[in-house]
Write an enzyme that holds these catalytic residues in place. Structure first.
Site, short mmCIF file in Angstrom:
data_model
loop_
_atom_site.label_atom_id
_atom_site.label_comp_id
_atom_site.label_asym_id
_atom_site.label_seq_id
_atom_site.Cartn_x
_atom_site.Cartn_y
_atom_site.Cartn_z
N TRP A 101 14.04 -5.05 108.86
CA TRP A 101 14.00 -4.01 107.74
C TRP A 101 13.38 -4.02 107.16
O TRP A 101 12.32 -2.94 106.51
CB TRP A 101 15.66 -4.39 107.57
CG TRP A 101 16.64 -4.54 108.32
CD1 TRP A 101 17.28 -5.65 108.91
CD2 TRP A 101 16.63 -2.66 109.35
NE1 TRP A 101 17.83 -4.66 110.16
CE2 TRP A 101 17.39 -3.24 110.52
CE3 TRP A 101 16.47 -1.35 109.75
CZ2 TRP A 101 18.28 -3.06 111.79
CZ3 TRP A 101 16.05 -0.96 110.98
CH2 TRP A 101 17.56 -1.32 111.49
N ASP A 171 17.54 -4.54 98.82
CA ASP A 171 18.06 -3.90 100.12
C ASP A 171 19.23 -4.62 100.27
O ASP A 171 19.23 -5.71 101.34
CB ASP A 171 17.77 -3.64 101.38
CG ASP A 171 18.36 -3.00 102.77
OD1 ASP A 171 19.74 -3.35 102.81
OD2 ASP A 171 17.54 -2.60 104.18
N LYS A 195 28.41 -2.20 107.42
CA LYS A 195 28.45 -3.70 108.10
C LYS A 195 29.64 -4.35 106.56
O LYS A 195 30.84 -4.97 106.84
CB LYS A 195 27.19 -4.43 107.34
CG LYS A 195 25.82 -3.84 108.33
CD LYS A 195 24.62 -4.06 107.63
CE LYS A 195 24.04 -2.99 108.41
NZ LYS A 195 24.37 -3.54 110.00
C1 LIG Z 1 19.03 -5.43 105.87
C2 LIG Z 1 19.68 -3.61 107.02
N1 LIG Z 1 18.40 -3.07 105.85
C3 LIG Z 1 18.45 -1.19 107.05
C4 LIG Z 1 19.00 -1.06 107.94
C5 LIG Z 1 19.43 -0.19 109.01
O1 LIG Z 1 20.55 0.67 108.59
P1 LIG Z 1 20.36 2.03 108.73
O2 LIG Z 1 20.87 1.86 110.52
O3 LIG Z 1 21.83 2.81 108.09
O4 LIG Z 1 19.43 3.28 108.82
C6 LIG Z 1 19.64 -2.05 108.73
C7 LIG Z 1 20.83 -2.22 109.82
O5 LIG Z 1 21.17 -3.21 110.38
C8 LIG Z 1 20.06 -3.75 108.38
O6 LIG Z 1 20.40 -4.49 108.36
MG LIG Z 2 16.25 -8.14 109.03
#
Ligand SMILES: Cc1ncc(COP(=O)(O)O)c(C=O)c1O
Ligand SMILES: [Mg+2]
Ligand SMILES: Cc1ncc(COP(=O)(O)O)c(C=O)c1O
Ligand SMILES: [Mg+2]
Ligand SMILES: [Mg+2]
Ligand SMILES: [Mg+2]
Lengths: 360, 360
Positions: A101, A171, A195
């Site tokens: 991510w 994030d 989550k």
């Molecule tokens: C740490 C993290 N950031 C970003 C995301 C992406 O999120 P989204 O699916 O809401 O775009 C995720 C999704 O699993 C994640 O675990």
């Molecule tokens: Mg990861």
């Protein structure tokens, strides 16, 4: 009614009493004669719902007055663009890449300016957090970016990086509200709610007011400008109102549970049960450096792919759901968010013990 | 349990049996032991839910195979940017401005190229649809844009504009699934679902495949590129999964009701009751040219602001909710979407009659 132990990484388990309340209020929210799904987002009742949700979140996280709380659509992925579009005044930002991510955020930022990868743990499949005490932070960096808890790999920053005075953007999708946090250390804290907080379809952005400006990159859509939403208290357009309502219930539940200090204690206890077992098991082992282990996402393997698959299948049959690792890494992963009860982790460990006995 | 007649313009009334089913399934979706809110969007069960929803929508609208159906976050407002960012190859587009939403789309497009206002009804407070049989469509227009049903002003295109061969893009937020539609006449049909379909937090985009390209404007975020979502069947990132689930239930309900032909008949009947009353009332009157009247949103006034406010207040007390007109125009507005039963319109008219007798 059947309820399983759901170890999904997201969307993920929610507190049963929150779901029960939502079910009870589905056709008639507190005598209004309407479902929250059916209510005007400009009406009096929803106004109360969104304001109370924001206040409860502010209470839980001790969010200072000079930070705005935004409830936005688009998921965490949309923030990967929104952050550089709004913050890259010098068109320079530094990224610490500790997982998929963070990497996606880093790649997206390259569209908008110079994104520097100032640290990475990709050399060892993101199984650790690099030392971030003295990184080559860029002189003119608009911000330093981290993914604080890496959902896929199960690592967590136990200490924030030394950004050398630069704005920190984090994030926190998979560790949101799992423990107390010092908001003042960040410029932006954001995360998808699906989550640790509520249903999918919303991201919460906690942003320091001085970072909210009209001076965004040319071509930034109105909807991707933080100021649009900040000026309108997240009601510039129709928000994901039902999600705000459920998140609000989860905030109340967290308060009732004792707040983030209590959640931290509870989460440490839950995680310890699982990690202790993994450390002593002759069949299973964790994949992450001990010092960097996440309290929320616990990846583990047997070292044998067929045995992994057998485990996931038999666990499912035993009411332990969604234990398969992310499609990019395989193995197993147990996500044990706030709403996962201690009994769920105990049931998982008991099942792993039994599986070990049968398969070793 | 109390249920009112809810005339909100959006989020808006949903079929009671859909809400009842959602309540019943809240803690345990069909023996899975999980709420749909808690389910991985990559799991088998949700895969069935999203595919069935798409197929039912395709059946209802007879969507040809060369159109993709996308379930996206961000609301209709985000499409105001996404459309030019993806479609403005020549950086030219023509806009027909028939209300506030068309105007906002037109203004946003100016960020990305030359947006021409080729027709407007702003001269008479958007109370009619201009003649669009022979407009000065630009030679090099990438598309012609309309808002097909104007939620605030209560007008509807009864005939599509003559685009002289250019791609037609239509915002159908407030008339989605209210009557049959010939999808082949459009390049893009899109709308927020929170009016006629489901809870807020999602937009459905029906887009002809040739319009889905990698050749988007520089700086277009990955999340705002149609191709990203088309290539991943709306699962590039976590979608608003609970909303997709509820929309799927509404599609099933529409099929059971007899599909869009039957809905059209029902909607015409409902609207006629209200318009006939308005035409004969000595106190109330509609604000829209008869030929352009929407079947979905019916604005009306008494001509006296205090009396309007009194009406809205007393109607509310009588269980007729959300009749206040949009904050930008005042007066009253009754939104009578698919899920508003005939009895709701009858109750409204009966109340208006009584109010007229008491106040004239
Ligand atoms: C740490 C993290 N950031 C970003 C995301 C992406 O999120 P989204 O699916 O809401 O775009 C995720 C999704 O699993 C994640 O675990
Ligand atoms: Mg990861
Ligand atoms: C016709 C039309 N288009 C666009 C919008 C904006 O939708 P959203 O709030 O989902 O951005 C609305 C909202 O009422 C609308 O009625
Ligand atoms: Mg071991
Ligand atoms: Mg309008
Ligand atoms: Mg009249």
């Amino acid at each position: 009614m059947r309820r399983v132990y759901n170890f999904s990484a997201g969307p993920a388990v929610l507190p049963e009493e929150v779901l029960q309340e939502a079910a009870d209020e589905m056709l008639d929210y507190r005598g209004s004669g309407m479902s929250v799904m059916e209510m005007s987002h400009r009406g009096e009742i929803f106004d109360g719902i969104i304001k109370e949700a924001e206040q409860d979140l502010r209470d839980l996280m001790h969010i200072p007055d000079n930070y705005k709380v935004l409830f936005l659509q688009g998921g965490a992925s949309q923030q990967f663009a929104m952050i550089p579009m709004n913050l890259m005044k010098n068109k320079v930002a530094d990224y610490i890449v500790t997982g998929q991510w963070a990497k996606k955020a880093y790649q997206e930022a390259q569209k908008y300016g110079k994104a520097n990868k100032i640290a990475s743990s990709e050399d060892k499949t993101f199984s650790y957090i690099p030392d971030c005490s003295d990184l080559p932070v860029s002189e003119d960096a608009d911000y330093v970016y981290i993914c604080e808890n890496n959902t896929i790999y199960g690592t967590k920053f136990k200490e924030l990086p030394n950004t050398k005075g630069k704005t920190l953007v984090a994030d926190v999708s998979s560790c949101f509200l799992s423990e107390p946090v010092d908001v003042t250390k960040y410029g932006i804290i954001y995360g998808g709610v699906q989550k640790n907080i509520g249903p999918a379809g919303m991201v919460i952005v906690i942003i320091r007011e001085d970072l909210i400006t009209e001076d965004v990159l040319p071509g930034t859509p109105t909807m991707l400008t933080y100021k649009t939403h900040a000026d309108n208290n997240s009601l510039y357009n129709t928000p994901n109102s039902y999600c705000i309502y459920i998140c609000g219930k989860v905030f109340k539940w967290l308060k009732k549970m004792g707040g983030l200090e209590a959640m931290k204690e509870r989460n440490e206890k839950k995680a310890a049960i699982l990690y202790d077992f993994l450390d002593n098991s002759r069949l299973f082992h964790g994949t992450v450096e001990k010092k960097d282990r996440s309290l929320m996402n616990v990846p583990f393997v047997t070292g044998n792919k067929e045995l992994d698959a057998k485990f996931v299948k038999e666990a499912k049959a035993a009411g332990l759901e969604n234990l398969k690792g992310h499609r990019s890494v395989g193995g197993m992963r147990a996500s044990i968010y706030n709403a996962m009860p201690l009994e769920g982790v105990e049931a998982l460990v008991a099942f792993m013990k039994k599986f070990e006995e049968e398969n070793l």
